[in-house]
Design an enzyme around this catalytic site. Structure first.
Site, PDB file in Angstrom:
ATOM      1  N   ALA A   1      92.764 -42.530 121.954  1.00 35.44           N
ATOM      2  CA  ALA A   1      93.586 -41.591 122.720  1.00 35.44           C
ATOM      3  C   ALA A   1      93.633 -42.065 124.164  1.00 35.44           C
ATOM      4  O   ALA A   1      92.774 -42.852 124.591  1.00 35.44           O
ATOM      5  CB  ALA A   1      92.956 -40.206 122.639  1.00 35.44           C
TER       6      ALA A   1
ATOM      7  N   GLY B   1      90.914 -42.655 118.331  1.00 39.77           N
ATOM      8  CA  GLY B   1      92.206 -42.311 117.745  1.00 39.77           C
ATOM      9  C   GLY B   1      92.883 -43.517 117.110  1.00 39.77           C
ATOM     10  O   GLY B   1      93.699 -43.363 116.193  1.00 39.77           O
TER      11      GLY B   1
ATOM     12  N   GLU C   1      91.521 -43.722 113.766  1.00 38.25           N
ATOM     13  CA  GLU C   1      92.008 -42.552 113.007  1.00 38.25           C
ATOM     14  C   GLU C   1      93.451 -42.758 112.543  1.00 38.25           C
ATOM     15  O   GLU C   1      93.817 -42.374 111.435  1.00 38.25           O
ATOM     16  CB  GLU C   1      91.873 -41.288 113.866  1.00 38.25           C
ATOM     17  CG  GLU C   1      90.403 -40.927 114.064  1.00 38.25           C
ATOM     18  CD  GLU C   1      90.209 -39.850 115.115  1.00 38.25           C
ATOM     19  OE1 GLU C   1      90.540 -40.089 116.291  1.00 38.25           O
ATOM     20  OE2 GLU C   1      89.715 -38.771 114.768  1.00 38.25           O
TER      21      GLU C   1
ATOM     22  N   GLU D   1      83.913 -41.810 120.351  1.00 38.76           N
ATOM     23  CA  GLU D   1      84.188 -40.594 121.125  1.00 38.76           C
ATOM     24  C   GLU D   1      82.935 -39.980 121.736  1.00 38.76           C
ATOM     25  O   GLU D   1      82.974 -39.430 122.837  1.00 38.76           O
ATOM     26  CB  GLU D   1      84.889 -39.553 120.240  1.00 38.76           C
ATOM     27  CG  GLU D   1      86.343 -39.868 119.922  1.00 38.76           C
ATOM     28  CD  GLU D   1      86.529 -40.718 118.677  1.00 38.76           C
ATOM     29  OE1 GLU D   1      85.536 -41.320 118.207  1.00 38.76           O
ATOM     30  OE2 GLU D   1      87.655 -40.776 118.153  1.00 38.76           O
TER      31      GLU D   1
HETATM   32  N1  3HC Z   1      92.678 -44.491 127.585  1.00 36.93           N
HETATM   33  C1  3HC Z   1      93.113 -44.768 128.827  1.00 36.93           C
HETATM   34  N2  3HC Z   1      92.796 -45.884 129.486  1.00 36.93           N
HETATM   35  C2  3HC Z   1      92.012 -46.762 128.864  1.00 36.93           C
HETATM   36  C3  3HC Z   1      91.509 -46.550 127.574  1.00 36.93           C
HETATM   37  C4  3HC Z   1      91.886 -45.349 126.919  1.00 36.93           C
HETATM   38  N3  3HC Z   1      91.469 -45.076 125.685  1.00 36.93           N
HETATM   39  N4  3HC Z   1      90.735 -47.590 127.224  1.00 36.93           N
HETATM   40  C5  3HC Z   1      90.762 -48.440 128.266  1.00 36.93           C
HETATM   41  N5  3HC Z   1      91.533 -47.946 129.254  1.00 36.93           N
HETATM   42  C6  3HC Z   1      91.865 -48.576 130.524  1.00 36.93           C
HETATM   43  C7  3HC Z   1      90.651 -48.806 131.401  1.00 36.93           C
HETATM   44  O1  3HC Z   1      90.396 -47.679 132.190  1.00 36.93           O
HETATM   45  C8  3HC Z   1      91.089 -50.001 132.207  1.00 36.93           C
HETATM   46  O2  3HC Z   1      91.945 -49.524 133.219  1.00 36.93           O
HETATM   47  P1  3HC Z   1      91.977 -50.254 134.662  1.00 36.93           P
HETATM   48  O3  3HC Z   1      92.386 -51.656 134.396  1.00 36.93           O
HETATM   49  O4  3HC Z   1      92.962 -49.439 135.412  1.00 36.93           O
HETATM   50  O5  3HC Z   1      90.590 -50.143 135.192  1.00 36.93           O
HETATM   51  C9  3HC Z   1      91.943 -50.805 131.228  1.00 36.93           C
HETATM   52  O6  3HC Z   1      92.331 -49.881 130.215  1.00 36.93           O
HETATM   53  C10 3HC Z   1      91.212 -51.949 130.559  1.00 36.93           C
HETATM   54  O7  3HC Z   1      90.001 -51.465 130.028  1.00 36.93           O
HETATM   55  P2  3HC Z   1      88.635 -52.280 130.138  1.00 36.93           P
HETATM   56  O8  3HC Z   1      88.484 -52.813 131.509  1.00 36.93           O
HETATM   57  O9  3HC Z   1      87.579 -51.409 129.586  1.00 36.93           O
HETATM   58  O10 3HC Z   1      88.966 -53.498 129.161  1.00 36.93           O
HETATM   59  P3  3HC Z   1      88.005 -54.251 128.159  1.00 36.93           P
HETATM   60  O11 3HC Z   1      88.816 -55.299 127.530  1.00 36.93           O
HETATM   61  O12 3HC Z   1      86.720 -54.602 128.827  1.00 36.93           O
HETATM   62  O13 3HC Z   1      87.623 -53.166 127.034  1.00 36.93           O
HETATM   63  C11 3HC Z   1      88.053 -51.483 125.380  1.00 36.93           C
HETATM   64  C12 3HC Z   1      88.623 -52.664 126.190  1.00 36.93           C
HETATM   65  C13 3HC Z   1      86.958 -51.972 124.451  1.00 36.93           C
HETATM   66  C14 3HC Z   1      89.175 -50.868 124.607  1.00 36.93           C
HETATM   67  C15 3HC Z   1      87.433 -50.448 126.351  1.00 36.93           C
HETATM   68  O14 3HC Z   1      88.372 -50.166 127.357  1.00 36.93           O
HETATM   69  C16 3HC Z   1      87.067 -49.149 125.709  1.00 36.93           C
HETATM   70  O15 3HC Z   1      86.028 -49.037 125.115  1.00 36.93           O
HETATM   71  N6  3HC Z   1      87.922 -48.136 125.877  1.00 36.93           N
HETATM   72  C17 3HC Z   1      87.651 -46.808 125.394  1.00 36.93           C
HETATM   73  C18 3HC Z   1      87.795 -46.713 123.909  1.00 36.93           C
HETATM   74  C19 3HC Z   1      87.529 -45.301 123.462  1.00 36.93           C
HETATM   75  O16 3HC Z   1      86.592 -44.655 123.877  1.00 36.93           O
HETATM   76  N7  3HC Z   1      88.384 -44.797 122.596  1.00 36.93           N
HETATM   77  C20 3HC Z   1      88.281 -43.461 122.133  1.00 36.93           C
HETATM   78  C21 3HC Z   1      89.048 -42.563 123.050  1.00 36.93           C
HETATM   79  S1  3HC Z   1      88.850 -40.876 122.658  1.00 36.93           S
HETATM   80  C22 3HC Z   1      89.802 -40.661 121.307  1.00 36.93           C
HETATM   81  O17 3HC Z   1      90.392 -41.557 120.822  1.00 36.93           O
HETATM   82  C23 3HC Z   1      89.880 -39.256 120.796  1.00 36.93           C
HETATM   83  C24 3HC Z   1      90.515 -39.225 119.468  1.00 36.93           C
HETATM   84  O18 3HC Z   1      89.542 -39.037 118.480  1.00 36.93           O
HETATM   85  C25 3HC Z   1      91.546 -38.131 119.376  1.00 36.93           C
END
Ligand code: 3HC
Ligand code: NAI
Length: 689
Positions: free
Chosen positions: A63, A108, A111, A131
């Site tokens: 997400a 997500g 998912e 998450e």
């Molecule tokens: N939403 C919004 N922005 C995100 C994002 C997300 N899910 N994931 C990464 N970003 C952004 C970062 O903030 C960063 O922004 P910036 O350049 O402005 O600082 C940019 O994307 C690049 O991210 P990273 O620097 O972290 O890049 P990496 O290549 O090192 O890592 C990644 C990539 C492994 C995807 C890491 O960003 C990550 O772990 N992201 C979060 C993943 C996550 O937690 N997903 C679950 C979200 S909650 C969800 O999905 C709820 C659902 O169940 C409904």
């Protein structure tokens, strides 16, 4: 279709490509775009199957986390309809939908993949439900579909701990159906053609694995232990357990309720703050993308003691060859033996292999001379904490290092400018303050002297990532960010003990509050002799009329240095505390102070607000760029609980008026910034210099 999702065809296969850089998050427009693509394919008579794939570096990474803040702040309501309609459309599509995964299909993203009929992935791909690391649980039916694919035990583990799973393990678990060698799109299209025309398997109807036996109670106990204090992991296990008991639709409804509760929790806000904070600290005002980092392919470290040996391992672990210099063969052998011990331990525990250990060790070259230092791109000094010695070393380095080499010091207290002053290139000098054990702790505090160049800072920031550290930039002052704040925190803990609160209660209160260790146990670990020496050396910085604790000085003068002597605040067998040191009570009693026992709330307020008050000073002085920089230092170097978001975020949560009022109740000097923000109803998070 939106610009974020593109539709194309390859013969009878429709290809829906998500193109929302950088990580294809499910931002507004993305779920609708994918759904429209799937629906178009469903009605196109030329099309027999659908492939959903991500453009760029990854499949969907989850997400859009930025949206969560807007929802919880009331800026917009949560509308999960688009996502739910996508999941439904994919699963109900009469033609097979193949999800083609590369990079990280997280949250997500996984998912969405689960709602497809098949999943294929590159071998390097990872999947996961992380998450919980944001204080929430999967909110797009992951807790209900994943157990149907992977079995409830694996699903509960993935949802509770949030760790990524490799494509290979995902295949074994039943999460994906095939690993693709070579080009993902080509492989996915070939797979799609194999399944074209076959009845589509709907994940929500795959109930066979739900009957597998799982000890949910044991999982909850494990989550409570490993992620102490966090609410989401147990909530995630509860949601997975519901999948085994309720029909799919009812399970999804209950998942939504739990998700919503978690999303609006203070823990989730804190953890999302930490997630973005880790990325914010890499952005240094005034140092833009136009500043190209210096390439670092060779490193050197001076001193093979506790820190130098650890730092050499950090470089070797990142694949960077490193010279490790000592003054005597004996010290060098000791350092190398310590390094070997760490690697052998990893091999023995099955965390590494002998081959990997040998390859990593081969990157470390022990030496007694400066030969080869002229080729190093970065040289890190980690000798004794002594200004004269450090100056002598930097004078030498100035004579031998190549012109654009980075000259770093690991000093924890000394003045970077004074060290830099003995060189002809102070712009190349910077603090690289690692934390002990350097190969384990994630924090790397970079310390900028007044002359440190932008390129040197940018290079160390970039290098920090390669070294798998979280680098935070601090200004030059005594203790920088971390230790300067830690001093009043520890002092408050010591004075609580001096005043009659049993010291093990001080430790226990803070441990239960979420700190990784109690403050006095930390003193024992670091060595009371170290604190004692620092205290003597910096006596001149102590303010007249301000009380400072004495008790440790007495203890240290008796030769009780903590773990290293088997006795400090606690009595030790090896590194295990077997009980409080009875001498402490005697020393404290000898002060003849009026006995006054603080309750748990006061223990926490005195110590944590001491951090906050000092942090406010650091902000105003410009030592820390933003309050989140302080939070990231504390979360990664000092065992501050991530679910409280760091000391400054925590203070914002409590309310700065309350914090300021307590600071005054305690009779401390309130930092002017704290006082101002408290009066204005402001927060550290929103404050800009
Ligand atoms: N939403 C919004 N922005 C995100 C994002 C997300 N899910 N994931 C990464 N970003 C952004 C970062 O903030 C960063 O922004 P910036 O350049 O402005 O600082 C940019 O994307 C690049 O991210 P990273 O620097 O972290 O890049 P990496 O290549 O090192 O890592 C990644 C990539 C492994 C995807 C890491 O960003 C990550 O772990 N992201 C979060 C993943 C996550 O937690 N997903 C679950 C979200 S909650 C969800 O999905 C709820 C659902 O169940 C409904
Ligand atoms: P240590 O005493 O374990 O190691 C210092 C090493 O430097 C010794 O092995 C010594 O032989 C070697 N050395 C001394 N002079 C030398 C020279 N001229 N050339 C080459 N080697 C020389 O000390 P430790 O704990 O590793 O500390 C090193 C530095 O790191 C200090 O500045 C300290 O303040 C800082 N630091 C220490 C932390 C800790 O937890 N120990 C944490 C963060 C920083």
């Amino acid at each position: 279709m939106t610009d974020l999702v593109k539709y194309s065809t390859a013969g009878d296969v429709a290809v829906v490509t998500i193109d929302n850089p950088p990580v294809n998050a499910l931002s507004p427009g993305v779920p609708d775009g994918i759904r429209e693509g799937v629906e178009r394919a469903a009605t196109d008579p030329e099309i027999r199957t659908v492939v959903v794939i991500g453009a760029g570096r990854t499949f969907i990474a989850g997400a859009d986390i930025r949206e969560f803040g807007k929802i919880t702040s009331g800026e917009k309501p949560r509308d999960a309809t688009s996502l739910q309609r996508l999941l439904q459309a994919a699963e109900d599509c009469p033609k097979p939908v193949v999800m083609a995964v590369h990079g990280t299909a997280f949250g997500g993203g996984l998912e969405v993949a689960q709602a497809g009929h098949y999943r294929v992935a590159l071998a390097a791909a990872q999947v996961g439900q992380p998450e919980v690391k944001l204080g929430i649980i999967p909110g797009a039916a992951g807790t209900q579909r994943l157990p149907r694919l992977a079995g409830p035990a694996k699903a509960a583990e993935m949802c509770a701990f949030g760790d990524p799973v490799s494509a290979k393990d995902a295949l074994t678990a039943g999460i994906i159906d095939r690993i693709i060698d070579g080009d993902l799109l080509e492989g996915a299209i070939a797979f799609a053609r194999e399944v074209a025309g076959q009845p589509v398997p709907k994940t929500r109807e795959r109930n066979a694995r739900l009957a597998e036996p799982v000890d949910f109670e044991a999982l909850r106990a494990a989550a409570r232990k490993r992620l102490r204090g966090q609410e989401a992991p147990v909530a995630a296990i509860d949601a997975v357990e519901l999948a085994t008991k309720l029909p799919f639709e009812e399970g999804v409804r209950r998942e939504q309720e739990i998700f919503q509760k978690c999303l609006f929790s203070t823990q989730s806000r804190a953890m999302i703050h930490a997630f973005f904070g880790e990325r914010t600290v890499a952005k240094i005002p005034g140092i833009g993308k136009d500043v190209t980092p210096l390439p670092v392919s060779r490193a050197a470290v001076i001193g093979a003691g506790t820190m130098g040996a650890g730092i050499a391992m950090v470089y070797a672990n990142a694949g960077i060859p490193v010279l490790l210099k000592e003054t005597s063969q004996e010290a060098l052998d000791r350092g190398v033996a310590n390094i070997r011990r760490v690697y052998s331990g990893s091999v023995a525990k099955g965390k590494s292999t002998q081959d990997k250990m040998d390859r990593t060790l081969a990157l470390i070259t022990p030496t007694l001379s400066f030969d080869g230092f002229e080729q190093a791109d970065i040289i890190t000094e980690a000798v004794f904490e002594n200004m004269a010695l450090k100056k002598e070393i930097f004078r030498t380095l100035d004579g031998i290092a190549k012109p654009d080499a980075i000259l770093a010091t690991n000093t924890s207290t000394l003045d970077i400018d004074e060290i830099a002053s003995v060189t002809s290139r102070p712009e190349s000098v910077i603090g690289n303050h690692f934390f002990s054990p350097a190969n384990v702790m994630r924090l790397l505090e970079l310390v900028r002297g007044k002359a440190t160049g932008a390129r040197v800072i940018a290079s160390c920031m970039e290098l920090g990532k390669r070294l798998r550290k979280v680098a935070v930039l601090a200004g030059n002052c005594y203790g920088f960010i971390g230790n300067r704040m830690f001093a009043p925190y520890i002092a408050q803990a010591l004075m609580l003990a001096e005043d009659g609160t049993p010291f093990e209660e001080v430790d226990q209160a803070l441990y239960d509050w979420g700190m990784a260790m109690g403050p006095l146990a930390v003193c024992d670990l670091a060595g009371l002799d170290v604190n004692y020496r620092i205290r003597q050396e910096y006596k001149h910085l102590e303010k007249p009329g301000v009380r400072y604790p004495e008790v440790e000085t007495v203890l240290a003068s008796r030769g009780h240095y903590g773990q290293k002597t088997g006795r400090g605040w606690y009595v030790y067998e090896g590194t295990r505390a077997v009980g409080p040191n009875p001498e402490m009570r005697e020393i404290i009693a000898s002060y003849g102070r009026v006995h006054r026992q603080a309750d748990r709330e006061e223990i926490v307020e005195r110590t944590v607000y001491a951090l906050v008050n000092e942090g406010a000073g650091l902000l105003e002085e410009g030592i820390a760029i933003r309050s989140v920089d302080i939070d990231i230092v504390y979360l990664n170097g000092y065992g501050f609980p991530v679910w409280r978001g760091g000391p400054m975020h925590y203070a914002d949560t409590v309310g700065l008026a309350r914090v300021a009022a307590r600071v005054k109740d305690f009779g401390w000097e309130c930092a002017p910034l704290l006082e101002r923000l408290a009066a204005e109803g402001g927060t550290f998070g929103k404050w800009v210099r």
